[in-house]
Structures are given as C-alpha cells and as structure tokens.
Design a protein around this motif. Structure first.
Motif, PDB file in Angstrom:
ATOM      1  N   THR A 107      -5.973  -8.336  -3.148  1.00  0.00           N
ATOM      2  CA  THR A 107      -5.622  -7.218  -2.267  1.00  0.00           C
ATOM      3  C   THR A 107      -6.495  -6.017  -2.619  1.00  0.00           C
ATOM      4  O   THR A 107      -7.214  -6.026  -3.607  1.00  0.00           O
ATOM      5  CB  THR A 107      -4.152  -6.831  -2.443  1.00  0.00           C
ATOM      6  OG1 THR A 107      -3.965  -6.413  -3.791  1.00  0.00           O
ATOM      7  CG2 THR A 107      -3.243  -7.988  -2.136  1.00  0.00           C
ATOM      8  N   GLY A 108      -6.381  -4.998  -1.800  1.00  0.00           N
ATOM      9  CA  GLY A 108      -7.207  -3.804  -1.994  1.00  0.00           C
ATOM     10  C   GLY A 108      -6.888  -3.061  -3.264  1.00  0.00           C
ATOM     11  O   GLY A 108      -7.700  -2.273  -3.743  1.00  0.00           O
TER      12      GLY A 108
ATOM     13  N   ILE B  22      -6.825  -8.301   4.191  1.00  0.00           N
ATOM     14  CA  ILE B  22      -5.981  -8.116   3.003  1.00  0.00           C
ATOM     15  C   ILE B  22      -6.692  -7.252   1.969  1.00  0.00           C
ATOM     16  O   ILE B  22      -6.085  -6.467   1.254  1.00  0.00           O
ATOM     17  CB  ILE B  22      -5.593  -9.481   2.397  1.00  0.00           C
ATOM     18  CG1 ILE B  22      -4.618 -10.200   3.317  1.00  0.00           C
ATOM     19  CG2 ILE B  22      -4.987  -9.338   1.008  1.00  0.00           C
ATOM     20  CD1 ILE B  22      -3.302  -9.506   3.505  1.00  0.00           C
ATOM     21  N   GLY B  23      -8.026  -7.382   1.924  1.00  0.00           N
ATOM     22  CA  GLY B  23      -8.813  -6.589   0.984  1.00  0.00           C
ATOM     23  C   GLY B  23      -8.718  -5.100   1.236  1.00  0.00           C
ATOM     24  O   GLY B  23      -9.078  -4.300   0.387  1.00  0.00           O
ATOM     25  N   ARG B  24      -8.223  -4.733   2.404  1.00  0.00           N
ATOM     26  CA  ARG B  24      -8.090  -3.317   2.704  1.00  0.00           C
ATOM     27  C   ARG B  24      -6.645  -2.850   2.610  1.00  0.00           C
ATOM     28  O   ARG B  24      -6.333  -1.697   2.899  1.00  0.00           O
ATOM     29  CB  ARG B  24      -8.567  -3.037   4.141  1.00  0.00           C
ATOM     30  CG  ARG B  24     -10.034  -3.261   4.310  1.00  0.00           C
ATOM     31  CD  ARG B  24     -10.632  -2.204   5.227  1.00  0.00           C
ATOM     32  NE  ARG B  24     -11.946  -2.632   5.664  1.00  0.00           N
ATOM     33  CZ  ARG B  24     -12.134  -3.361   6.752  1.00  0.00           C
ATOM     34  NH1 ARG B  24     -11.125  -3.694   7.502  1.00  0.00           N
ATOM     35  NH2 ARG B  24     -13.342  -3.748   7.086  1.00  0.00           N
TER      36      ARG B  24
ATOM     37  N   ASP C 213       1.795  -4.021  -1.794  1.00  0.00           N
ATOM     38  CA  ASP C 213       3.123  -3.631  -1.297  1.00  0.00           C
ATOM     39  C   ASP C 213       3.151  -3.572   0.227  1.00  0.00           C
ATOM     40  O   ASP C 213       4.109  -3.998   0.855  1.00  0.00           O
ATOM     41  CB  ASP C 213       3.536  -2.290  -1.887  1.00  0.00           C
ATOM     42  CG  ASP C 213       3.906  -2.427  -3.348  1.00  0.00           C
ATOM     43  OD1 ASP C 213       4.571  -3.428  -3.679  1.00  0.00           O
ATOM     44  OD2 ASP C 213       3.524  -1.570  -4.160  1.00  0.00           O
ATOM     45  N   GLU C 214       2.053  -3.063   0.791  1.00  0.00           N
ATOM     46  CA  GLU C 214       1.985  -3.030   2.248  1.00  0.00           C
ATOM     47  C   GLU C 214       2.057  -4.438   2.814  1.00  0.00           C
ATOM     48  O   GLU C 214       2.759  -4.706   3.769  1.00  0.00           O
ATOM     49  CB  GLU C 214       0.671  -2.391   2.681  1.00  0.00           C
ATOM     50  CG  GLU C 214       0.770  -0.916   2.959  1.00  0.00           C
ATOM     51  CD  GLU C 214      -0.570  -0.385   3.417  1.00  0.00           C
ATOM     52  OE1 GLU C 214      -0.608   0.252   4.459  1.00  0.00           O
ATOM     53  OE2 GLU C 214      -1.571  -0.637   2.723  1.00  0.00           O
ATOM     54  N   ALA C 215       1.269  -5.318   2.198  1.00  0.00           N
ATOM     55  CA  ALA C 215       1.224  -6.694   2.692  1.00  0.00           C
ATOM     56  C   ALA C 215       2.588  -7.363   2.560  1.00  0.00           C
ATOM     57  O   ALA C 215       2.987  -8.149   3.418  1.00  0.00           O
ATOM     58  CB  ALA C 215       0.177  -7.491   1.923  1.00  0.00           C
TER      59      ALA C 215
ATOM     60  N   VAL D 231     -14.415  -6.554  -2.707  1.00  0.00           N
ATOM     61  CA  VAL D 231     -13.158  -7.097  -2.180  1.00  0.00           C
ATOM     62  C   VAL D 231     -12.686  -6.319  -0.961  1.00  0.00           C
ATOM     63  O   VAL D 231     -12.284  -6.893   0.040  1.00  0.00           O
ATOM     64  CB  VAL D 231     -12.074  -7.089  -3.281  1.00  0.00           C
ATOM     65  CG1 VAL D 231     -10.720  -7.402  -2.692  1.00  0.00           C
ATOM     66  CG2 VAL D 231     -12.427  -8.109  -4.340  1.00  0.00           C
ATOM     67  N   SER D 232     -12.759  -5.009  -1.046  1.00  0.00           N
ATOM     68  CA  SER D 232     -12.137  -4.255   0.048  1.00  0.00           C
ATOM     69  C   SER D 232     -13.152  -3.511   0.898  1.00  0.00           C
ATOM     70  O   SER D 232     -13.473  -3.910   2.007  1.00  0.00           O
ATOM     71  CB  SER D 232     -11.099  -3.291  -0.510  1.00  0.00           C
ATOM     72  OG  SER D 232     -11.678  -2.477  -1.498  1.00  0.00           O
TER      73      SER D 232
END
Lengths: 362, 289
Positions: A133-134, A182-184, A188-190, B136-137
């Motif tokens: 995740t981000g 998902i990387g952004r 918790d958001e996800a 990643v992001s």
C-alpha cells in the motif's frame, strides 16, 4: 501460398484455427450422379459446363452466414478486414475470397485475481493477492474483473493473447491497475472506506490501458472480493477491532454506572428534603400545640395562681415520688457524726423499708 | 477433342494452378510479411490483402502485426534508498519493421530474449533512481513511461516497438516482508492499546463526573434540609418565646415540673430533706415557717 500453409515462424490465427474452408465437392460422385440421371445420352461436351455451373452455384451458396444474437460478424477479404455485421443472415463472397469470424460480444467473461474458485471453495493465490500500500504496508486483496468484447474487429486483430488463454492481457492489466491504485492508498483506507473508490479507479485505469492497446475490450465491473490484512498480522488487526469494541464497552459500563448512581442520589436527596420539610412542619406544629397548652394552663393560673401552683406541684411530686426510691435524711441528724448512707446496698436489696427510716426522727 | 488434347489441357491447368499459388499470396489482417528472394530480403508488406511475388525464387515470411506480450520473470531490483524490491513486469511490443526484425532477431523467440535483456537493464537503471515508496505509489506511471522510452531507443534497431512496459507486482523480498509485518503488528498493537486506554479514560471521566454529581446533589440536599430544619426550629422558638414571654416564671415552674416528671424514672433513688414537699410530714401546720 495460403496463409496457413507456410509452416513454422508464421503467426497463429486469432483463435488458433481459421474458419473451416468448405469441403470441395467430390467430383467423382457428381460425375456418377449425372451419369445415372441422364443415362448414356450424356456426353463430355454437355457434362462439363453443367458440372462446373452446379459446382459454382454450390460454391456461391457457401457464402451465406448467420450472425447469432450474441455475436458480431467480422468479414475479411483476402485477409483484410472489410466490415462488421450485426446479428442476422448475411452474405459474403465465398472462400477463399472472403471469410467471416463470429466472436461472441455480449458474453461477459470473468477473471479472478488473487484467488481461484475451485468448485465451491476459493483457493488463495498469495503472489497475486499480496500487495504494497501507499503507506508501506502489505494488504491481501482478491478481486474479480468482468469484461466483454465491445469491438469485435479490434479484439480479433489488435492484441494477441498467448494460445489457450484469452484473458491473458486482461489479467496482466488488472494486476497492474489494482497495484497502481492500491499503491496510492493507505492500508486503512483500503480496509475501510476506500473500497468503492478503489474499484472505480481500478476499472478506469484498466479501461484506459486496454483502450491504449485498442483491445476492443470493455471492462464491465471490478469487484473487490476480499480486502484483508495479510495472514501474518490478521490477529493484530482483529485485536484492534476488539480494542475498539472494548473502548465502547468501557464507556457503556461507565455510563451504566452513572445511570445507576445518579437517580439513586436524586432519590436520596429528595428523601432528605422531604424529611427536613417534615421536621420543620412538625416542629412548628408541635410548638404551636405546646404553646397552646401552656397558654390554656396559664389562663387558669392567672385566675387562681396559688392553688394552681400548689396543685401542679403536688401532682407532679406525687407522680415522681411514686416511681422513685426515696431516702429522707434530716440534715441535723448528720451533725458531728460522719453521715453514711449505704446507697449501694440499698439498691441491691431493693425492698426493705426499715433502713430508710434510719435517720427519721431523733 | 481427343483424349490427348484434353490431357494437355489438364496438364496446363495444373501447372497454371501451381504457378498462381506460387505467385499470389494473401496477408491476413493480423499479419505482415517479408518477401525473401533466394535468402535475401527484398520487400516488407505491412498491408493486409492480396499480393504478388515472383514464383519459385521468392519466398514469403509472415510475422504477427498484433501487440505481443512479453511476460518477464520477477527479479530483484535495488531502489535508490537501498531497498530490495521484487519487480514483476510485462511489456507489450510489436514488430514494427519486418525487414530489420528478420535480419536481426529472425523470429519471436529471438526477439523475446533480446527484449528481456533490454527491458531488464532499463528497468534496473530507472528504478535505481527512485525510492521504494516512489516506485510503489507516486511515480509508477512516470517511471514506466521512462523505462519504455529508454528501452525503445534500443529496440528500434531490431525493428521492434515497445508499446508499453508495465510493472505488475512490486513485492518485498521475504525478509523485508517479515520486517513490514512486524511493524504492522506493532502499529496495530499500539493502536489497540490506545483504544483501550481511551475507553478507560472516558470511563473514568464518566464515573468521576457521576460521583461528583452525586456528591453535589446529596450535599445540596443536606444543605437545604438543614436550612429547612433550622427554619422549623426558629419558627418554633419564636412561637415558644412569644408565648412563654407572657409569664416566664410560670413557664419555668411548669416546665420544671415536667422535667422532674421525665427525669426521675423508675429505680432512681432520691435522698431528700424532710421539708418542702415533706414539710407536713412532721406535723400539721398550715402556715409553714
């Protein structure tokens, strides 16, 4: 040289095998048939033009094709794309001039990322489902993607999937898109409020890439099947949830306590007030009564003071002396001698009347 | 027409068919072709449809025109912040120039091995300029574009166009994953503790406030009660005072009598002088002393 006869090195057809060429009529049989029909009167001169004509007609008829309600017809002439046709009967020039492909365009296909359905249960594919995740956490996501062909010609001619895997490109794009989205996002958001948005973003990201490829594929839906913390930490995450519950529980318990003691205190307060009110009223009432009694007596006293005083005195003394033990001592009797009153003993044998008489009369 | 003549026609027809089939060739919509004359490439055909060539001495090689996929094995890449990342990527490519393609790599298998090297090296180089979190992001799109453009310069010489390079998965090697899991776990533990402590805090607040309210309520009630009692006492005192003031001596007398009555209960022993009440005890005399 036809396209499917050039052996290795050449590309495969969109679906591995091309449309099946119509079987050429068996000339020997046709010839025999004509022979039987027209007997010996048939000679070479008349036979050949008729035979060729019949074959031509049969050949022309092979160009009739029907596009099913769930299909789109794609016609190529000498391999070149000519037109797309809608469901219904159509005609194309017979093979090998024109060919037709009929891919299904209404059928919605589905792929699974992160898991595979085996019968009724799902098997997790960790390599696909774990992603960063981000905020540098790892999350376990399963999603399903539904898609269909929305441009038959594009889907046939622009992107090649490896043999026997028509969803290969869609799968690659889906894996790329979900990780990009998902990387952004934070974990918790996800896990909580972001699901709808993640689905929508994944869908639009996928569609954009597939449009760039001119793949002729439309993404119908992206659905997050499961969004969960990885197995290794799932316990800690669950504990957070139960901690949140614990917090609520502690507060509820405290509120219960408050709800218990406050009404009781209120009752106690009301009780005290009532008692005090009662005391006050009683006290005043008693005072009024006492005073009333006194005043009445006083009135009689003023009428005849002497007698009333004597009477009251005597009545009282009578009453008092009736209840008490009495020792009458003449003060003169004690003079010179140490006066001794065995009061203790008097008390012990409460009855004898002689002893008090001791100092009666000289 | 004799049989020899018809035989001749038949032979001519067969020869014609063979020659035609060697002359005419079609290129399908998904293909492009290269005509090779005795091993020497002559012409590339990228246009689908019907085409012609010189029979027997020219040969046609066909190549795919579609977007082809190159799915690469995942491999470890070092980011600029010295973190190991397992990167799994794929590339979409197409044969742009059949002639160059045929001359340099010959077929798709040859192209793939060449592409593998090119994409890997560019991937390494570009990813090495970014931190792990950027990969990643934030920068994903940007760096994929950069890899593609950089790699494209090299692939052109093979007649190949890299249409798209995508990073599919970026995973951490197992030991780093474990570290992340540990961190995630401690983070959650911290959070759980906080929630519980918050609950405790709130509960204590609620309880103590309730206790306070109770104390205040009871004290106020006590205060009011005492005030009421005092008022009662005062009113009573006023009533008594007003009445008894009319004749204090008589009041004292009456009240004393009542007190005697109450004070001397059963069992009390009185030591008395024989006067006052007893003055008649010694003998009758109406007028005492």
């Amino acid at each position: 040289m036809t396209w499917n006869s050039n052996g290795g090195g050449g590309p495969q057809r969109p679906w591995g095998q091309g449309p099946r060429p119509p079987q050429p009529p068996d000339m020997e049989k046709v010839y025999q048939m004509f022979r039987d029909k027209f007997g010996g009167s048939m000679d070479g001169k008349r036979f050949w033009p008729i035979a060729i004509g019949v074959v031509m007609v049969i050949w022309m008829f092979t160009g009739i094709y029907v596009v099913g309600p769930d299909e789109e017809g794609v016609v190529t002439r000498f391999g070149r794309y000519i037109e797309s046709t809608i469901p219904g009967p159509h005609y194309h020039l017979p093979y090998p001039i024109e060919e037709v492909y009929k891919p299904k365009v209404t059928q919605v296909r589905r792929i699974e990322i992160g898991y595979r359905t085996r019968g009724r249960s799902a098997v997790d594919v960790a390599a696909e489902s774990l992603m960063l995740t981000g905020d540098e956490n790892i999350i376990d996501i399963d999603l399903s993607v539904q898609y269909r062909v929305n441009n038959a010609a594009d889907s046939l001619f622009n992107v090649r999937n490896p043999p026997r895997d028509p969803s290969y490109v869609v799968r690659n794009v889906a894996e790329t898109a979900i990780r990009q989205v998902i990387g952004r996002n934070s974990i918790d958001e996800a896990l909580t409020i972001g699901k709808e948005r993640i689905q929508a973003n994944t869908l639009s990201t996928m569609q954009k890439i597939l449009d760039d490829y001119k793949s002729g594929i439309l993404i119908v839906a992206v659905q997050l099947q499961q969004v969960a913390p990885p197995e290794e930490v799932v316990h800690a995450f669950k504990d957070v949830a139960s901690a949140r519950e614990d917090r609520v529980r502690a507060i509820n318990e405290a509120e219960g306590y408050a709800n218990d003691i406050l009404p009781k205190a209120k009752g106690e307060a009301a009780k005290q007030l009532q008692e005090a009110e009662g005391y006050k009223t009683a006290k005043v009432a008693r005072a009024k009564g006492d005073v009333q009694r006194f005043l009445s007596l006083h009135k009689e006293y003023t009428r005849s003071p002497e007698v009333t005083v004597s009477r009251l005195y005597l009545e009282t003394m009578e009453e008092v002396l009736l209840k008490t033990d009495k020792v009458v001592v003449d003060p003169r009797a004690g003079q010179g001698v140490l006066p001794y009153l065995p009061l203790d003993r008097l008390k012990e044998n409460a009855s004898p009347p002689q002893q008090p008489r001791k100092g009666g009369e000289p | 027409m004799n049989s020899r003549a018809s035989m001749g026609i038949g032979i001519i027809l067969v020869v014609l068919v063979i020659v035609l089939s060697q002359t005419i060739f079609t290129i399908h919509q998904v293909e492009q072709a290269l005509v090779v004359q005795l091993g020497k490439p002559i012409r590339a055909f990228t246009d689908p449809g019907i085409h012609f060539k010189i029979p027997f001495i020219q040969e046609v090689f066909t190549f795919d025109r579609r977007l082809l996929v190159l799915d690469q094995e995942s491999q470890e890449v070092l980011s600029s912040d010295k973190k190991n990342l397992k990167v799994d990527n794929y590339a979409q490519w197409r044969i742009e120039d059949p002639l160059k393609f045929y001359q340099t790599v010959r077929n798709e298998a040859g192209a793939e091995s060449r592409l593998n090297d090119i994409v890997y090296s560019n991937l390494r180089e570009v990813l090495g300029q970014f931190t792990m979190m950027e990969i990643v992001s934030g920068e994903r799109l940007n760096l994929m574009k950069q890899i593609r453009e950089q790699a494209n310069i090299q692939t052109r010489q093979y007649g190949i166009e890299l249409v798209d390079v995508r990073i599919k998965r970026t995973d951490l090697p197992p030991e780093n994953s474990k570290a992340v899991y540990r961190r995630m776990q401690t983070e959650r533990e911290r959070q759980a503790k906080q929630y519980r402590a918050e609950g405790e805090e709130e509960a204590v607040k609620i309880r103590s406030q309730a206790n306070r309210e109770r104390e205040v309520m009871l004290a106020e009630a006590y205060g009011t009660a005492q005030k009421l009692r005092g008022e009662g006492d005062a009113t009573a005192a006023a009533i008594y005072g007003e009445a008894f003031q009319q004749d204090p001596r008589f009041y004292e007398f009456v009240r004393s009598l009542e007190a005697y009555r109450k004070a001397f209960v059963q069992g009390t022993t009185l030591v008395l002088e024989p006067d006052g009440f007893f003055r008649y005890f010694k003998g009758p005399s109406i007028n005492p002393r």
